[in-house]
Scaffold this motif. Structure first.
Motif, PDB file in Angstrom:
ATOM      1  N   SER A  58     -13.029  12.189 -17.047  1.00 14.93           N
ATOM      2  CA  SER A  58     -14.212  11.614 -16.415  1.00 14.93           C
ATOM      3  C   SER A  58     -15.248  12.687 -16.122  1.00 14.93           C
ATOM      4  O   SER A  58     -16.418  12.392 -15.938  1.00 14.93           O
ATOM      5  CB  SER A  58     -13.819  10.903 -15.119  1.00 14.93           C
ATOM      6  OG  SER A  58     -13.194  11.824 -14.241  1.00 14.93           O
ATOM      7  N   ASN A  59     -14.821  13.928 -16.076  1.00 13.35           N
ATOM      8  CA  ASN A  59     -15.700  15.053 -15.772  1.00 13.35           C
ATOM      9  C   ASN A  59     -15.858  15.896 -17.036  1.00 13.35           C
ATOM     10  O   ASN A  59     -14.863  16.231 -17.669  1.00 13.35           O
ATOM     11  CB  ASN A  59     -15.071  15.877 -14.648  1.00 13.35           C
ATOM     12  CG  ASN A  59     -15.986  16.929 -14.080  1.00 13.35           C
ATOM     13  OD1 ASN A  59     -16.893  17.404 -14.741  1.00 13.35           O
ATOM     14  ND2 ASN A  59     -15.726  17.300 -12.848  1.00 13.35           N
ATOM     15  N   PRO A  60     -17.076  16.246 -17.430  1.00 16.31           N
ATOM     16  CA  PRO A  60     -17.247  17.047 -18.644  1.00 16.31           C
ATOM     17  C   PRO A  60     -16.719  18.473 -18.496  1.00 16.31           C
ATOM     18  O   PRO A  60     -16.574  19.191 -19.475  1.00 16.31           O
ATOM     19  CB  PRO A  60     -18.760  17.046 -18.875  1.00 16.31           C
ATOM     20  CG  PRO A  60     -19.354  16.709 -17.563  1.00 16.31           C
ATOM     21  CD  PRO A  60     -18.351  15.882 -16.821  1.00 16.31           C
ATOM     22  N   GLN A  61     -16.407  18.900 -17.281  1.00 17.04           N
ATOM     23  CA  GLN A  61     -15.854  20.228 -17.044  1.00 17.04           C
ATOM     24  C   GLN A  61     -14.389  20.058 -16.667  1.00 17.04           C
ATOM     25  O   GLN A  61     -14.064  19.520 -15.610  1.00 17.04           O
ATOM     26  CB  GLN A  61     -16.627  20.919 -15.926  1.00 17.04           C
ATOM     27  CG  GLN A  61     -16.265  22.361 -15.750  1.00 17.04           C
ATOM     28  CD  GLN A  61     -17.011  22.983 -14.595  1.00 17.04           C
ATOM     29  OE1 GLN A  61     -16.789  22.616 -13.455  1.00 17.04           O
ATOM     30  NE2 GLN A  61     -17.892  23.913 -14.896  1.00 17.04           N
ATOM     31  N   PHE A  62     -13.473  20.500 -17.543  1.00 18.71           N
ATOM     32  CA  PHE A  62     -12.052  20.332 -17.279  1.00 18.71           C
ATOM     33  C   PHE A  62     -11.281  21.542 -17.788  1.00 18.71           C
ATOM     34  O   PHE A  62     -11.803  22.358 -18.545  1.00 18.71           O
ATOM     35  CB  PHE A  62     -11.517  19.039 -17.901  1.00 18.71           C
ATOM     36  CG  PHE A  62     -11.706  18.934 -19.394  1.00 18.71           C
ATOM     37  CD1 PHE A  62     -10.737  19.392 -20.265  1.00 18.71           C
ATOM     38  CD2 PHE A  62     -12.855  18.359 -19.919  1.00 18.71           C
ATOM     39  CE1 PHE A  62     -10.917  19.300 -21.638  1.00 18.71           C
ATOM     40  CE2 PHE A  62     -13.039  18.255 -21.285  1.00 18.71           C
ATOM     41  CZ  PHE A  62     -12.061  18.726 -22.149  1.00 18.71           C
ATOM     42  N   ILE A  63     -10.032  21.644 -17.356  1.00 16.97           N
ATOM     43  CA  ILE A  63      -9.174  22.754 -17.763  1.00 16.97           C
ATOM     44  C   ILE A  63      -8.441  22.382 -19.038  1.00 16.97           C
ATOM     45  O   ILE A  63      -7.898  21.286 -19.162  1.00 16.97           O
ATOM     46  CB  ILE A  63      -8.182  23.104 -16.642  1.00 16.97           C
ATOM     47  CG1 ILE A  63      -8.958  23.632 -15.423  1.00 16.97           C
ATOM     48  CG2 ILE A  63      -7.162  24.128 -17.121  1.00 16.97           C
ATOM     49  CD1 ILE A  63      -8.110  23.896 -14.205  1.00 16.97           C
ATOM     50  N   ALA A  64      -8.436  23.320 -19.995  1.00 20.50           N
ATOM     51  CA  ALA A  64      -7.783  23.088 -21.280  1.00 20.50           C
ATOM     52  C   ALA A  64      -6.869  24.266 -21.600  1.00 20.50           C
ATOM     53  O   ALA A  64      -7.194  25.413 -21.312  1.00 20.50           O
ATOM     54  CB  ALA A  64      -8.828  22.925 -22.376  1.00 20.50           C
ATOM     55  N   HIS A  65      -5.727  23.952 -22.191  1.00 23.16           N
ATOM     56  CA  HIS A  65      -4.821  24.974 -22.705  1.00 23.16           C
ATOM     57  C   HIS A  65      -5.088  25.045 -24.208  1.00 23.16           C
ATOM     58  O   HIS A  65      -4.782  24.105 -24.943  1.00 23.16           O
ATOM     59  CB  HIS A  65      -3.370  24.612 -22.413  1.00 23.16           C
ATOM     60  CG  HIS A  65      -3.095  24.460 -20.949  1.00 23.16           C
ATOM     61  ND1 HIS A  65      -3.059  25.529 -20.083  1.00 23.16           N
ATOM     62  CD2 HIS A  65      -2.886  23.353 -20.192  1.00 23.16           C
ATOM     63  CE1 HIS A  65      -2.808  25.094 -18.862  1.00 23.16           C
ATOM     64  NE2 HIS A  65      -2.707  23.779 -18.900  1.00 23.16           N
TER      65      HIS A  65
END
Length: 188
Positions: A58-65
């Motif tokens: 829902s948020n364009p800023q997220f944590i990714a591995h």
């Protein structure tokens, strides 16, 4: 905790606008990973798979591995550039994060409930702020924060300082006196 995602990426050896256009035509999203050492690494992502992963958030800023260069790196999606007509992602900027260092993240505010001031007092709910920036450890990052507005009467508002944030985990960056939402008179 924010919804984290796994992304597969490959090193990108070509750079420049014409090379990026060729990659996009081939179904690849060019990207950049800013490392914790201050270096920049070029990468490329499968456009279809990456769009599907982004759509889950829902948020364009997220944590990714990111599985990249034989290792998995944890990064924050800093910016997604999109085509103005199609809406497809044309470029992705990632920032590698240190799990022991605080970072600034945007949290989307989700208003929940039906305010008393709207239901019974002929008011209208106005949302002034859609997201806030907080400083927190990556493990504590969240994408959305629910805000209960059901108890608001006409003339009431909720300020950033009133939000239900754990003070031990989150530090608001910016003005805490800023009004998030309020119930105004519908006739004004």
């Amino acid at each position: 905790m924010a919804q984290e995602t796994n992304i597969a990426a490959e090193p990108r050896t070509v750079h420049g606008s014409s090379a990026a256009r060729r990659l996009r035509r081939a179904g690849i999203v060019p990207g950049v990973l800013a490392t914790t050492k201050g270096e920049t690494e070029l990468l490329q992502l499968n456009a279809h798979d990456f769009e599907r992963e982004v759509a889950r958030h829902s948020n364009p800023q997220f944590i990714a591995h990111i599985a990249f260069g034989g290792a998995v790196r944890t990064a924050l999606v800093r910016e997604l550039q999109r085509d103005g007509i199609t809406g497809r992602i044309t470029h992705a900027d990632f920032g590698e994060i240190d799990p022991e260092r605080k970072l600034h993240v945007h949290i989307q505010l989700q208003l929940l409930g039906d305010p008393v001031g709207v239901r019974a007092e002929n008011g209208v709910l106005e949302q002034h702020v859609r997201s806030i920036v907080v400083s927190c450890l990556p493990k504590d990052a969240i994408e959305t924060l629910p805000v209960d507005v059901s108890g608001l009467h006409k003339g009431d508002d909720i300020k950033v300082k009133d939000l239900a944030l754990d003070a031990e985990k989150f530090t608001v960056v910016g003005d805490t006196e800023l009004s998030v939402c309020g119930v105004a008179d519908a006739t004004e």
